[in-house]
Design a protein around this motif. Structure first.
Motif, PDB file in Angstrom:
ATOM      1  N   VAL A 101       0.630  -1.079   0.199  1.00 38.14           N
ATOM      2  CA  VAL A 101       0.231   0.179  -0.226  1.00 38.14           C
ATOM      3  C   VAL A 101       1.260   1.717  -0.103  1.00 38.14           C
ATOM      4  CG1 VAL A 101      -1.526   1.592   1.132  1.00 38.14           C
ATOM      5  CG2 VAL A 101      -1.571  -1.312   1.184  1.00 38.14           C
ATOM      6  N   ASN A 131      -2.958  -2.824   8.857  1.00 40.64           N
ATOM      7  CA  ASN A 131      -2.673  -2.688   7.400  1.00 40.64           C
ATOM      8  C   ASN A 131      -3.762  -1.014   6.854  1.00 40.64           C
ATOM      9  OD1 ASN A 131      -0.170  -3.874   7.219  1.00 40.64           O
ATOM     10  ND2 ASN A 131      -1.278  -5.248   5.996  1.00 40.64           N
ATOM     11  N   SER A 138      -9.446  -5.161  12.404  1.00 43.54           N
ATOM     12  CA  SER A 138      -8.903  -3.707  11.761  1.00 43.54           C
ATOM     13  C   SER A 138      -9.055  -3.162  13.045  1.00 43.54           C
ATOM     14  CB  SER A 138      -8.078  -4.194  10.592  1.00 43.54           C
ATOM     15  OG  SER A 138      -9.983  -3.381  10.286  1.00 43.54           O
ATOM     16  N   GLN A 163      -5.710   0.606   3.931  1.00 46.50           N
ATOM     17  CA  GLN A 163      -6.096   0.872   2.636  1.00 46.50           C
ATOM     18  C   GLN A 163      -6.585   1.679   2.750  1.00 46.50           C
ATOM     19  OE1 GLN A 163      -9.771  -0.505   1.627  1.00 46.50           O
ATOM     20  NE2 GLN A 163     -11.595   1.304   3.296  1.00 46.50           N
ATOM     21  N   ARG A 164      -5.557   2.463   1.536  1.00 44.00           N
ATOM     22  CA  ARG A 164      -5.370   3.917   1.519  1.00 44.00           C
ATOM     23  C   ARG A 164      -6.903   4.488   0.359  1.00 44.00           C
ATOM     24  NH1 ARG A 164      -3.243   6.713  -3.334  1.00 44.00           N
ATOM     25  NH2 ARG A 164      -1.743   8.504  -3.240  1.00 44.00           N
ATOM     26  N   ILE A 170     -10.688  -0.696   6.905  1.00 42.83           N
ATOM     27  CA  ILE A 170     -11.070  -1.348   6.173  1.00 42.83           C
ATOM     28  C   ILE A 170     -12.649  -2.211   6.800  1.00 42.83           C
ATOM     29  CG2 ILE A 170     -11.642  -3.777   4.618  1.00 42.83           C
ATOM     30  CD1 ILE A 170      -8.313  -3.579   4.117  1.00 42.83           C
ATOM     31  N   CYS A 196       1.486   0.549   6.428  1.00 42.21           N
ATOM     32  CA  CYS A 196       1.530  -1.204   7.473  1.00 42.21           C
ATOM     33  C   CYS A 196       1.844  -1.228   8.679  1.00 42.21           C
ATOM     34  CB  CYS A 196       2.847  -1.577   6.100  1.00 42.21           C
ATOM     35  SG  CYS A 196       2.850  -1.173   4.319  1.00 42.21           S
ATOM     36  N   GLY A 221      -5.926   6.856   4.664  1.00 44.34           N
ATOM     37  CA  GLY A 221      -5.960   6.331   5.111  1.00 44.34           C
ATOM     38  C   GLY A 221      -6.912   5.636   5.351  1.00 44.34           C
TER      39      GLY A 221
END
Length: 288
Positions: A119, A200, A218, A202-203, A212, A176, A209
């Motif tokens: 990412v 991690n 997450s 998401q972009r 998710i 990350c 970011g």
């Protein structure tokens, strides 16, 4: 008798007696013009009338000689105020975009910086970390949290009741392996409950970011109920929500705090939620 005047006359001649007797020097101290020296060789002494120094001390234009070697000295045209002196370059100090570089802290093309998880880097490695807080709602989709927001209390797979707390609009961090810590604190007693997750991010299309939504693992799963820690109900009461975001190297860390109100607002689960989340709940007690 005739010899006495002769003797006296002889004495006077020897002593230089004057006819008045007693003052030998004629007009001593009262000499005509004595002390005033009328015409005594010094004409007009003390006033120097024409005494060889015409107008001494009052020479015409003395000290103000017209054009005396320095024409217009001190008032030369534009002296010290030469055109644009000291500010010659046009727009000096205000060059276009000076100090206001477009997207400062969110450098364009920052998405081209590679990372270990594939990412692209979020924003500028030299920019200040920032983020906003969100949570999963009754329908398991995320919504933003601000001061005074309702914080949904949800039943996770493992049972009990938690709040899923995450981040969004994250900028200037390696996405990350970030650490997301969420905590709910009773502001009256200082006691709290917390949970930390590694994820991690998401972009998004805007280069920022977030967690998710479909991956609740997450999010920080802040365990709330059964209520074994707070002296007041874990619903319809004010609590402090604390969120700490940190990169994998621990170089960038940011904490934010909001006042929120937990709520048992998942349809069909309100009664059970209120039972196990009330103050003084005894573990194992039956609930409707």
């Amino acid at each position: 008798m005739k010899s006495i005047p002769v003797v006296l006359l002889s004495l006077c001649l020897v002593m230089s007696c004057d006819p008045d007797g007693g003052n030998p020097t004629p007009d001593a101290g009262t000499g005509q013009d004595a002390g005033t020296n009328q015409d005594a060789g010094i004409p007009d002494s003390g006033t120097n009338q024409d005494s060889g120094i015409p107008d001494s001390g009052t020479a015409p234009d003395s000290g103000t000689t017209e054009d005396a070697g320095i024409p217009d000295s001190g008032t030369a045209p534009d002296s010290g105020t030469t055109e644009d002196a000291g500010t010659p370059p046009a727009d000096a100090g205000t060059t276009p975009d000076a100090g206001t570089t477009p997207d400062a802290g969110t450098t364009p093309d920052a998405g081209t910086i590679e990372t270990s998880c594939g990412v692209p880097y979020l924003g500028d490695p030299n920019g200040a970390l920032d983020f906003k807080i969100k949570a999963l709602g009754p329908d398991w989709t995320s919504y933003p949290l601000t001061t005074g927001s309702t914080l949904t209390v949800i039943e996770p797979i493992q049972g009990g009741r938690v709040s899923f707390v995450g981040v969004y609009d994250v900028i200037n961090i390696d996405p990350c392996g970030v650490s997301i810590l969420g905590a709910l604190k009773n502001p009256e007693t200082g006691r709290l409950t917390l949970d930390s997750r590694t994820a991690n991010l998401q972009r998004g299309p805007d280069g920022r970011g977030s967690n998710i939504d479909l991956d609740d693992a997450s999010f920080s799963n802040v365990t709330l109920c059964p209520n074994q820690w707070s002296a007041k109900n874990l619903y319809d009461e004010d609590y402090e929500l604390i969120v700490i975001l940190k990169d994998s190297l621990g170089k960038k860390v940011l904490q934010k705090t909001l006042m929120v109100r937990p709520a048992c607002n998942v349809p069909g689960e309100e009664a059970f939620c209120r039972c196990i989340c009330k103050a003084g709940y005894v573990l194992g007690s039956p609930c409707p």
